[in-house]
Scaffold this motif. Structure first.
Motif, PDB file in Angstrom:
ATOM      1  N   SER A  91      -2.234  -2.218  -3.060  1.00  0.00           N
ATOM      2  CA  SER A  91      -1.183  -2.356  -4.068  1.00  0.00           C
ATOM      3  C   SER A  91       0.068  -2.959  -3.469  1.00  0.00           C
ATOM      4  CB  SER A  91      -0.827  -0.985  -4.671  1.00  0.00           C
ATOM      5  OG  SER A  91      -1.937  -0.368  -5.267  1.00  0.00           O
ATOM      6  N   GLU A  92       0.678  -3.838  -4.238  1.00  0.00           N
ATOM      7  CA  GLU A  92       2.043  -4.300  -4.010  1.00  0.00           C
ATOM      8  C   GLU A  92       2.820  -3.965  -5.275  1.00  0.00           C
ATOM      9  OE1 GLU A  92       2.016  -8.428  -2.987  1.00  0.00           O
ATOM     10  OE2 GLU A  92       0.946  -8.123  -1.081  1.00  0.00           O
ATOM     11  N   PRO A  93       4.141  -3.932  -5.225  1.00  0.00           N
ATOM     12  CA  PRO A  93       4.888  -3.554  -6.426  1.00  0.00           C
ATOM     13  C   PRO A  93       4.474  -4.359  -7.656  1.00  0.00           C
ATOM     14  CG  PRO A  93       6.362  -3.617  -4.551  1.00  0.00           C
ATOM     15  CD  PRO A  93       5.034  -4.131  -4.063  1.00  0.00           C
ATOM     16  N   GLY A  94       3.957  -3.640  -8.652  1.00  0.00           N
ATOM     17  CA  GLY A  94       3.600  -4.255  -9.920  1.00  0.00           C
ATOM     18  C   GLY A  94       2.265  -4.954  -9.970  1.00  0.00           C
ATOM     19  N   ARG A  95       1.459  -4.893  -8.913  1.00  0.00           N
ATOM     20  CA  ARG A  95       0.149  -5.528  -8.945  1.00  0.00           C
ATOM     21  C   ARG A  95      -0.777  -4.882  -7.919  1.00  0.00           C
ATOM     22  NH1 ARG A  95       1.549 -11.603  -6.570  1.00  0.00           N
ATOM     23  NH2 ARG A  95       2.480 -10.948  -4.575  1.00  0.00           N
ATOM     24  N   GLU A 112       7.889  -0.325  -4.210  1.00  0.00           N
ATOM     25  CA  GLU A 112       7.312   0.123  -2.941  1.00  0.00           C
ATOM     26  C   GLU A 112       7.482   1.626  -2.778  1.00  0.00           C
ATOM     27  OE1 GLU A 112       5.039   0.033   0.120  1.00  0.00           O
ATOM     28  OE2 GLU A 112       5.572  -1.896  -0.795  1.00  0.00           O
ATOM     29  N   ARG A 113       8.601   2.155  -3.219  1.00  0.00           N
ATOM     30  CA  ARG A 113       8.836   3.595  -3.135  1.00  0.00           C
ATOM     31  C   ARG A 113       7.797   4.363  -3.946  1.00  0.00           C
ATOM     32  NH1 ARG A 113      14.505   6.712  -4.732  1.00  0.00           N
ATOM     33  NH2 ARG A 113      13.760   8.846  -4.295  1.00  0.00           N
ATOM     34  N   ARG A 114       7.478   3.859  -5.136  1.00  0.00           N
ATOM     35  CA  ARG A 114       6.477   4.545  -5.958  1.00  0.00           C
ATOM     36  C   ARG A 114       5.077   4.419  -5.360  1.00  0.00           C
ATOM     37  NH1 ARG A 114       8.330   3.349 -12.263  1.00  0.00           N
ATOM     38  NH2 ARG A 114      10.377   4.360 -12.080  1.00  0.00           N
ATOM     39  N   ILE A 115       4.820   3.338  -4.674  1.00  0.00           N
ATOM     40  CA  ILE A 115       3.534   3.222  -3.979  1.00  0.00           C
ATOM     41  C   ILE A 115       3.422   4.310  -2.920  1.00  0.00           C
ATOM     42  CG2 ILE A 115       2.169   1.791  -2.401  1.00  0.00           C
ATOM     43  CD1 ILE A 115       3.232  -0.662  -3.888  1.00  0.00           C
ATOM     44  N   ARG A 116       4.481   4.506  -2.141  1.00  0.00           N
ATOM     45  CA  ARG A 116       4.465   5.551  -1.107  1.00  0.00           C
ATOM     46  C   ARG A 116       4.339   6.936  -1.728  1.00  0.00           C
ATOM     47  NH1 ARG A 116       8.677   2.286   1.028  1.00  0.00           N
ATOM     48  NH2 ARG A 116      10.234   3.798   0.304  1.00  0.00           N
ATOM     49  N   SER A 117       5.015   7.158  -2.856  1.00  0.00           N
ATOM     50  CA  SER A 117       4.930   8.465  -3.519  1.00  0.00           C
ATOM     51  C   SER A 117       3.518   8.719  -4.041  1.00  0.00           C
ATOM     52  CB  SER A 117       5.922   8.523  -4.682  1.00  0.00           C
ATOM     53  OG  SER A 117       7.249   8.423  -4.220  1.00  0.00           O
ATOM     54  N   ARG A 118       2.894   7.702  -4.635  1.00  0.00           N
ATOM     55  CA  ARG A 118       1.508   7.841  -5.103  1.00  0.00           C
ATOM     56  C   ARG A 118       0.596   8.230  -3.953  1.00  0.00           C
ATOM     57  NH1 ARG A 118      -1.760   2.474  -5.772  1.00  0.00           N
ATOM     58  NH2 ARG A 118      -1.423   2.677  -3.525  1.00  0.00           N
ATOM     59  N   ASP A 119       0.720   7.541  -2.835  1.00  0.00           N
ATOM     60  CA  ASP A 119      -0.147   7.812  -1.699  1.00  0.00           C
ATOM     61  C   ASP A 119       0.046   9.236  -1.186  1.00  0.00           C
ATOM     62  OD1 ASP A 119      -0.928   5.220  -2.017  1.00  0.00           O
ATOM     63  OD2 ASP A 119       0.090   4.457  -0.229  1.00  0.00           O
ATOM     64  N   LEU A 120       1.284   9.694  -1.153  1.00  0.00           N
ATOM     65  CA  LEU A 120       1.559  11.050  -0.680  1.00  0.00           C
ATOM     66  C   LEU A 120       0.936  12.083  -1.614  1.00  0.00           C
ATOM     67  CD1 LEU A 120       2.970  13.065   1.161  1.00  0.00           C
ATOM     68  CD2 LEU A 120       5.051  12.787  -0.230  1.00  0.00           C
ATOM     69  N   VAL A 121       1.110  11.885  -2.917  1.00  0.00           N
ATOM     70  CA  VAL A 121       0.558  12.839  -3.887  1.00  0.00           C
ATOM     71  C   VAL A 121      -0.958  12.924  -3.760  1.00  0.00           C
ATOM     72  CG1 VAL A 121       0.149  13.227  -6.345  1.00  0.00           C
ATOM     73  CG2 VAL A 121       2.442  12.658  -5.540  1.00  0.00           C
TER      74      VAL A 121
END
Length: 407
Positions: free
Chosen positions: A209-213, A366-375
């Protein structure tokens, strides 16, 4: 192409002739249930043949298992299951970020959509009339039934009509109004097509994932040469012709230009594919699932493009609709009312979680990508494994099944 049943039906619904529009999943599932009760069933499908391939679909929890067992296809689904392993979220260089367990993406059992459709078609082909390469043109209800004209075939009268023709249902448009009244866009688009198995995957998947895609690649059948690609991107609503594949490829090429990981090779495969699926991630919301002698089933009535367990909902809903008609001895007023009452909340509960599909694959930042991965790293841990399984099954088991007459 028309497939005629061999025998005249007998049973508690033998007096009923039902037209089902759509031969993907919901349509054959209902045809199987109605045919077992003795109804005369005609299925019309605009595609020239049964549609093969497609995405993998999964079942989870005791409700799905009970219905599939009642239909007599649980063992065959297990025999043809993908046996998909886990999927891994990776960095641009392929380094793993988080491992997603198989049960998260694949449930208790997973099967390719085309294989499931084939199972139900083969179970009904000698009792159900299948008309391929045609579609409904007009519907007109009368006290005696529903008069139907077709794009190609001769006009016919049926007792009931069921629209099981998907997210962009023609039946729904003819009876319940234009699609714009019912389709809710969820800010993302999704595409799927075949790619070379350059990663050497064996019943496993990778997601970047990259932001938005996002790009995901998975191998579901053990074929060492072929895999499937899934592209998801965040977007404003786009105007495009659903039949213009060239324009759809151009949209995807523009949206994924410059993306890392395997995206360049995936886009190369996109240029060459002649089997592209491309659509908005969306939901269908209708005020009513029934109107007179016409009912909506599956994605036509409460669909979600992905993430809403649409196949499981369609199978359960087909079981309920056939059972209610049998319980009411074919009285559609009673049966349709019970069907709507029993399915609506269940379908909405499953549909609700589909709103997470786009943001899961393609978080906006990018922040939400990191949060998704952590969850998901936490949810995938051994400590929370049992909780996570219950979480994924909650919507799928949110209905109490009635005891219907035995066929």
């Amino acid at each position: 192409m028309t497939k005629n049943p061999k025998d005249t039906p007998t049973g508690r619904l033998a007096h009923l002739h039902v037209l089902i529009s759509g031969a993907s999943i919901a349509g054959p599932a209902l045809a199987l249930g109605l045919a077992r009760y003795g109804a005369r069933v005609t299925v019309v499908e605009k595609a020239p043949d049964l549609r093969e391939g497609g995405f993998a679909v999964d079942f989870r929890g005791h409700v799905h298992r009970t219905v599939l067992t009642s239909m007599g296809i649980w063992d065959e689904i297990h025999a043809r299951q993908t046996r998909m392993g886990g999927q891994t979220v990776v960095d641009a260089d392929g380094t793993p970020r988080v491992a997603l367990p198989a049960e998260m993406m694949s449930g208790d059992v997973e099967i390719l959509r085309g294989d499931l459709a084939r199972i139900m078609y083969e179970r009904t082909a000698d009792r159900v009339e299948y008309v391929f390469g045609d579609s409904i043109a007009t519907l007109e209800e009368s006290p005696e039934g529903v008069d139907v004209t077709f794009e190609h075939g001769a006009p016919r009268r049926f007792d009931l009509v069921v629209g099981a023709d998907g997210l962009h249902s023609l039946t729904r448009r003819l009876v319940f109004g234009d699609e714009s009244r019912h389709l809710r866009f969820l800010d993302h688009y999704v595409a799927g097509f075949g790619v070379p198995n350059d990663l050497g995957l064996d019943r496993a998947g990778r997601l970047y994932s990259e932001p938005g895609r996002a790009v995901a690649i998975g191998n579901y059948d053990g074929d060492p040469d072929r895999a499937g690609a899934l592209l998801v991107f965040r977007s404003e609503k786009l105007e495009f012709d659903r039949r213009d594949v060239v324009a759809q490829k151009r949209i995807l090429a523009e949206r994924f230009a410059g993306m890392g990981w395997e995206a360049p090779r995936v886009l190369k495969a996109l240029e060459e594919t002649d089997a592209l699926y491309f659509d908005a991630i969306a939901q269908i919301h209708v005020d009513r699932l029934v109107r007179g002698r016409v009912a909506l089933l599956g994605d036509a009535g409460y669909g979600a493009t992905m993430g809403g367990m649409g196949t499981g909902v369609a199978i359960v809903a087909a079981h309920v609709l056939a059972g209610e008609l049998a319980l009411a001895d074919g009285d559609h007023r009673t049966a349709f009312a019970e069907y709507e009452t029993r399915i609506r909340d269940f379908a909405k509960g499953c549909q609700k979680i589909s709103g997470n599909a786009g943001p899961f694959f393609a978080p906006a930042t990018e922040r939400r990508i990191r949060s998704r991965d952590l969850v998901y790293r936490l949810l995938s841990s051994r400590l929370l494994a049992g909780f996570f399984k219950k979480l994924t099954e909650k919507a799928a088991t949110g209905i109490e099944l009635r005891d219907y007459p035995r066929p």
